[in-house]
Design an enzyme around this catalytic site. Structure first.
Site, PDB file in Angstrom:
ATOM      1  N   CYS A 270      11.555  64.409  40.713  1.00 21.69           N
ATOM      2  CA  CYS A 270      12.831  64.891  41.265  1.00 21.69           C
ATOM      3  C   CYS A 270      12.654  66.187  42.055  1.00 21.69           C
ATOM      4  O   CYS A 270      13.579  66.985  42.143  1.00 21.69           O
ATOM      5  CB  CYS A 270      13.852  65.087  40.154  1.00 21.69           C
ATOM      6  N   GLY A 271      11.451  66.412  42.575  1.00 19.68           N
ATOM      7  CA  GLY A 271      11.270  67.548  43.478  1.00 19.68           C
ATOM      8  C   GLY A 271      10.752  68.819  42.828  1.00 19.68           C
ATOM      9  O   GLY A 271      10.759  69.876  43.460  1.00 19.68           O
TER      10      GLY A 271
END
Ligand code: OXD
Ligand code: MN
Length: 624
Positions: A270-271
């Protein structure tokens, strides 16, 4: 015992072990050599020769293949063994201990019996590698020494890149060392050298014995003991000792003539890594942090010194630092990528044309290859990875090995959320932040774990998969940690995945996060004002506009701002309902304050809705 061990492991390895004065370590090693019954045992004392031996063995054993660039190798995991196996990862607990429905547990006696049966003679005919590491910087209050037993040279090699040397730490601490123990066996492998018996894949975490067992798997998230497996042990230890073990990056954000350190928790894929690697900032760590209160100040260390990063989507434009390191000579293990005929690594989202053929996780590969269900086989697995030491990156922060860690100026929580939270928002205070940003975190599932992707799941602090105490107790520990600080760091949320309500398109570019971090850095020093909304404090357009210009050379429009920072009342209310339900049913030890703070937020949203409607423009708050 000692003589028996000496005969079993050979003089050279015994000499290395005998420098460590720790009977508990000898007992542990003796017990599992006896049980797993390897043909030979190799003890590493972290010397360059020992490190080279492990690296060379990975190639000889066929667990890794050499690529064209010096130091680069590639490894494959079996089909179906390319993500964390949540189902077979269990915390072993005695009958009387209840961790709650959200945490996957197994009866300790049964689990230990089963795993010891699986491990019996499991290393017959194989070489056992014994390595020592240290979680956190060495010679520090944060240090936790660890010993890893594995029959996989790939696992031993990966850990060498990811963790600090620990042999000297064991020698130094002697009999007083409080250490974690890991036993891993990949089990029988097939012609491609991948684990064959995935049905017997087990990952058991014994909190009482502080041992983690992992069998019949190779995927790093299931086997690299010091990563997510040690995390369960450390969460348990931290909860008893008043510090925190978090699924967090640590990075330096470079503000006006100063560096402010942030930690950030995001679910897998998710980054988190791309945030830790933001161009212009410096990285301390991208995955796991320990936080301690030192004289009233929150200080954090990176537990690791390397990165087991997701490679999908890395390209020269968006990820220049990773791109450079991945194309330079240096020790890197690529896993589950495509090996091209020129012996280079290729992956989904990389620059350049798709190679006409190669070898990947499915075997020989061509672009038209289909799986048994007729689905196209991508060139690399969506959870393909690279393992690298952080010192190969140009943006390494000088504080990585600082024994006292870095002072935390801000804490960020982020999930994969298409419709609810604004791109960046500050909480009103520590309690509001821990509850509405951390404990209420939801995220859509990704390829980092086995199972369906894109399902919205509750994931408090992005740490649910790794918790080893009841969720409510864990949240209470987080609340307490802030109360003990003289100056608690500000808590923020970010959302890189917000979509337009009408078109469904992402509302932000990958690099917009650079601006959000600069804004948070300014907020940490009270250098800019913010707008109060029912859910928190959001940036003012006039503060973002110049940041977009300076950092991204972009003209940030009022229209874009309004779409991104509009309060979506129905979605926020629905989220509160979902979260409350979980904390009222699945979690049974919910702190009272958690439900109160959520209810207050609900009331603020309802009140705002009365005057401003369902979708509230940031301007509406400024006029009030
Ligand atoms: C990771 C994960 O590999 O969280 O970091 O899955
Ligand atoms: Mn992670």
């Amino acid at each position: 015992m000692e003589n028996k061990l000496r005969a079993r492991i050979g003089e050279e390895s015994y000499q290395k072990l005998s420098k460590i004065n720790n009977p508990a370590l000898f007992d542990f090693i003796g017990k599992y050599i006896e049980l797993c019954n390897p043909a030979t045992v190799f003890v590493s004392n972290d010397s360059p020769e020992d490190v080279a031996y492990i690296r060379e063995t990975t190639l000889k054993a066929g667990e890794e293949k050499a690529l064209a660039i010096s130091g680069h190798t590639a490894h494959f995991d079996a089909a179906g063994d390319q993500g964390r196996d949540k189902e077979h990862t269990n915390i072993l607990v005695p009958k009387e201990v209840v961790l709650g429905e959200a945490i996957s547990t197994r009866d300790r006696d049964h689990g230990l019996q089963e795993i010891h049966e699986i491990l019996k003679d499991m290393m017959k005919g194989k070489e056992l590698f014994i390595s020592f590491f240290c979680l956190g910087p060495t010679n520090s209050e944060f240090s936790i020494p660890c010993v890893q037993l594995t029959d996989s040279s790939y696992v031993a090699h990966s850990e060498r890149l990811l963790y600090r040397d620990g042999y000297e730490e064991f020698v130094r601490q002697g009999a007083s060392a409080h250490f974690y123990k890991f036993v891993h066996s990949q089990g029988e492998v097939d012609a491609r050298k991948v684990s064959k018996h995935l049905d017997k894949r087990r990952i058991y975490i014994d909190l009482d014995g502080e041992i983690v067992f992992s069998t019949n798997t190779q995927y790093g998230g299931n086997t690299i003991g010091l990563k997510k497996l040690a995390m369960r042990l450390a969460i348990n230890q931290a909860s008893k000792e008043g510090w925190l073990t978090e699924h967090m990056l640590v990075m330096g954000i470079h503000g006006p003539n100063r560096v402010t350190y942030f930690t950030g928790a995001f679910p897998s894929l998710c980054g988190k890594t791309s945030t830790a690697m933001l161009d212009g900032e410096t990285i301390v760590g991208d995955d796991i942090a320990y936080l301690r209160n030192k004289n009233g100040v929150a200080r954090a260390v990176n537990v690791e010194k390397g990165m087991f990063g997701i490679i999908q989507g890395i390209n020269s434009k968006d990820d220049p630092l990773q791109w450079k390191a991945l194309h330079n000579p240096g020790e890197i293990i690529f896993s589950n990528v495509l090996i091209t005929p020129e012996k280079s690594a290729h992956w989904i989202g990389r620059d350049g044309n798709l190679p006409p053929k190669g070898e990947n996780f499915s075997g020989e590969w061509t672009p038209d290859k289909k799986d048994a269900k007729g689905k196209a086989v991508p060139c690399s697995h969506p959870n393909a990875r690279f393992t690298i030491s952080l010192d190969l990156f140009d943006n390494l922060d000088p504080a990585l090995h600082d024994p006292s860690g870095v002072e935390v100026g801000g804490i960020v929580y982020g999930g994969r959320d298409s419709d609810t939270c604004v791109p960046v928002e500050e909480s009103f205070d520590w309690t509001h932040g821990i509850i509405t940003k951390g404990a209420a975190l939801e995220s859509e599932t990704t390829a980092a774990t086995l199972g369906q992707e894109g399902v919205r799941e509750f994931n408090p602090m992005s740490n649910l998969d790794f918790l080893s105490l009841p969720v409510g107790a864990y949240i209470q520990k987080n609340l307490d940690f802030g109360k003990g600080l003289k100056k608690a760091p500000k808590i923020f949320s970010v959302n890189y995945f917000l979509r337009d309500r009408e078109t469904g398109k992402f509302l932000n570019e990958k690099n917009d996060k650079k601006v959000w971090y600069k804004w948070m850095e300014l907020r940490a020093h009270h250098d800019v004002d913010a707008i109060k909304t029912p859910t928190g404090l959001i940036p003012k357009y006039e503060d973002l506009k110049p940041l977009f210009k300076q950092i991204l050379n972009m003209d940030y429009t009022v229209a874009a701002y309004k779409k991104q920072f509009m309060t979506r009342v129905p979605e926020n209310l629905a989220k509160i309902d979902r979260i409350k339900k979980i904390y009222e049913t699945i979690v049974t030890d919910t702190p009272k304050i958690l439900l109160e703070v959520l209810e207050e937020q609900r009331q603020r949203l309802l009140k705002a809705k009365e005057t401003c409607g369902d979708y509230i423009d940031p301007e509406a708050y400024e006029q009030n």
